[in-house]
Design an enzyme around this catalytic site. Structure first.
Site, PDB file in Angstrom:
ATOM      1  N   TRP A 187       0.859  -1.182   0.000  1.00 25.26           N
ATOM      2  CA  TRP A 187       0.000   0.000   0.000  1.00 25.26           C
ATOM      3  C   TRP A 187       0.890   1.225   0.000  1.00 25.26           C
ATOM      4  O   TRP A 187       1.869   1.290   0.748  1.00 25.26           O
ATOM      5  CB  TRP A 187      -0.923   0.044   1.224  1.00 25.26           C
ATOM      6  N   GLU A 228      -2.942  -3.185  -2.625  1.00 26.81           N
ATOM      7  CA  GLU A 228      -4.073  -2.583  -1.917  1.00 26.81           C
ATOM      8  C   GLU A 228      -4.438  -1.206  -2.470  1.00 26.81           C
ATOM      9  O   GLU A 228      -3.593  -0.320  -2.578  1.00 26.81           O
ATOM     10  CB  GLU A 228      -3.738  -2.466  -0.431  1.00 26.81           C
ATOM     11  N   HIS A 264     -11.459   1.889   2.913  1.00 26.00           N
ATOM     12  CA  HIS A 264     -10.777   2.623   1.840  1.00 26.00           C
ATOM     13  C   HIS A 264     -11.692   3.028   0.697  1.00 26.00           C
ATOM     14  O   HIS A 264     -11.227   3.387  -0.378  1.00 26.00           O
ATOM     15  CB  HIS A 264      -9.628   1.777   1.289  1.00 26.00           C
ATOM     16  N   HIS A 288      -8.647  -6.385   4.494  1.00 19.18           N
ATOM     17  CA  HIS A 288      -8.270  -5.613   5.670  1.00 19.18           C
ATOM     18  C   HIS A 288      -9.572  -5.106   6.284  1.00 19.18           C
ATOM     19  O   HIS A 288     -10.198  -4.194   5.765  1.00 19.18           O
ATOM     20  CB  HIS A 288      -7.348  -4.453   5.306  1.00 19.18           C
ATOM     21  N   ASP A 296     -13.085   8.920   8.484  1.00 18.48           N
ATOM     22  CA  ASP A 296     -12.027   8.151   9.130  1.00 18.48           C
ATOM     23  C   ASP A 296     -12.247   6.657   8.885  1.00 18.48           C
ATOM     24  O   ASP A 296     -13.305   6.113   9.228  1.00 18.48           O
ATOM     25  CB  ASP A 296     -12.009   8.445  10.630  1.00 18.48           C
ATOM     26  N   ASP A 298     -10.500   4.003  10.080  1.00 13.65           N
ATOM     27  CA  ASP A 298      -9.777   3.056  10.919  1.00 13.65           C
ATOM     28  C   ASP A 298     -10.312   2.943  12.336  1.00 13.65           C
ATOM     29  O   ASP A 298      -9.567   2.986  13.312  1.00 13.65           O
ATOM     30  CB  ASP A 298      -8.292   3.432  10.947  1.00 13.65           C
TER      31      ASP A 298
END
Length: 420
Positions: A187, A228, A264, A288, A296, A298
């Protein structure tokens, strides 16, 4: 929760599922074979051990300042060990390149070698973990302007090409020594905050860089490559070089595994629907698993609709042997070990629910055009006693069942992380 209560609830669940033709014991066995890759960067807020607390760049932010983050390799490993002790099953650990054991030396990214990760391999052997690996193309002076493998400067591109090649060699050695295919994920943060006119140029550069990287041939028994994508990020709101279309095209053309990160994509876009399409054209898929909240990407994984849809697609496509599952989030606002345990257990619960789905009957309803019946059974399946099966699985693996793990993590915080 008492052992007798868990066993009693499991026997009821077993009988209830049997009425629908579902073998609960088989589902538990399948779940036990699924190894989830824990990301090492949750324990230290993506700081790494290259330059101490270096500046985090590349569109990555770990928000919050909850006390007790790992400050060294030994502390990070101890935290991962603690999390693993509260997660049923045998799992993997995913390491970024700037987490090397450099012994106090300054080793630039294009000079890293397997020896800098030998202590990680030895630790994994001791703990019976398997390892995955990632090149680290952010938080470095040569990525400061937001471009790496697609950079206009050939010298900077070459630096990052050399780094990724070295990372693939490290991954290959990890797989060789541990006897399990190490997935090396690529990535890059490349992109632009504002309008970009030379979009084709950067993507052409990225393609040529990847072509050069993959000229170094690895042994598929030891290491697998994955690429990725990302649609946007902090500092790359207007343009990301490695878009979904770019990597999907490159992966299909070059027979490479494609990584789908659930954080993503656009806030209203989900990756569960992409799995059945990609499986027709890509050899394998890396997931993932993360949780996007507005911009955001994550947040800690929880048992929500998208996670359930994601795991359902894996099971419904009969793709357990072609889909790899790892986590990718970093929350510095809560207890970091707790973040691991909540996320992995949520993923396991979703997988278990998918394994316990009355798929044979559902497919029969769909094939016969019985859409009401299909919808009704899908709804009833949501309230079947899958939680009793998960508690039984925890008991079977010698792991704390139910919410009792909260107190265990609190005790670890009191005795260990609060003293850092």
């Amino acid at each position: 929760m008492k052992e007798s209560q868990i066993n009693q609830a499991f026997e009821y669940a077993k009988a209830r599922y049997a009425d629908l033709g579902i073998d609960v014991e088989k589902a538990v066995e399948q779940l036990d074979k699924l190894s989830i890759s824990l990301h090492c960067w949750q324990a230290d807020d993506v700081a790494g051990f290259e330059n101490g607390d270096g500046e985090l760049t590349g569109g990555i932010q770990a928000t919050g300042n909850y006390p007790g983050k790992a400050r060294s390799i030994s502390e990070l490993r101890a935290d991962i060990d603690k999390a693993m002790s509260l997660i049923p099953g045998d799992h993997r650990v995913n390491i970024h390149a700037f987490y090397g054991d450099f012994g106090g030396e300054t080793v630039d990214r294009d000079q890293i070698e397997p020896k800098h990760f030998q202590s990680w391999i030895d630790w994994a052997k001791e703990k019976n973990y398997k390892l995955d690996f990632n090149c680290t193309c952010f938080s470095h002076e040569k990525s400061a302007d937001g471009f790496t493998l697609s950079h206009r400067d050939p010298a900077i591109r070459q630096f990052w090409i050399d780094h990724v090649v070295q990372s693939r060699k490290i991954a290959e050695e990890m797989g060789r020594q541990l006897g399990s295919e190490c997935i090396h994920n690529i990535w890059i943060p490349d992109g632009s905050k504002d309008l970009t006119v030379d979009r084709l140029l950067y993507r052409k550069n990225l393609k040529e860089s990847l072509d050069q990287i993959f000229e170094y041939k690895t042994n598929d028994d030891y290491m697998l490559d994955s690429i990725e994508c990302k649609l946007f990020g902090i500092g790359s709101e207007s343009y990301v070089v490695g878009s979904h279309e770019f990597y999907m095209g490159y992966g299909v053309a070059n027979n490479k595994m494609i990584t789908l990160d659930s954080g993503h994509f656009h806030p209203t876009e989900v990756i569960s629907d992409k799995i059945s399409s990609l499986l027709l054209f890509a050899p394998e898929i890396m997931l993932h698993v993360s949780r996007g909240v507005r911009w955001d990407s994550d947040h800690v994984v929880i048992l929500n609709d998208e996670l359930q849809a994601l795991t359902q697609e894996i099971i419904r496509a009969n793709a357990l042997d072609r889909v790899h599952v790892g986590l990718d989030y970093f929350d510095a606002s809560i207890n970091r070990i707790g973040a691991y345990v909540v996320g992995v257990r949520a993923t396991q619960k979703a997988l278990l629910q998918a394994l316990l789905e009355p798929i044979t009957q559902l497919r029969a309803y769909e094939a016969n055009g019985q859409n009401f019946e299909r919808l009704a059974l899908l709804e009833e399946a949501k309230s079947l006693p899958w939680a009793a099966v998960f508690d039984y699985y925890c008991l079977k693996k010698g792991v704390i069942a139910g919410e009792a793990y909260i107190a265990d993590i609190q005790q670890y915080e009191k005795e260990v992380t609060s003293k850092r």
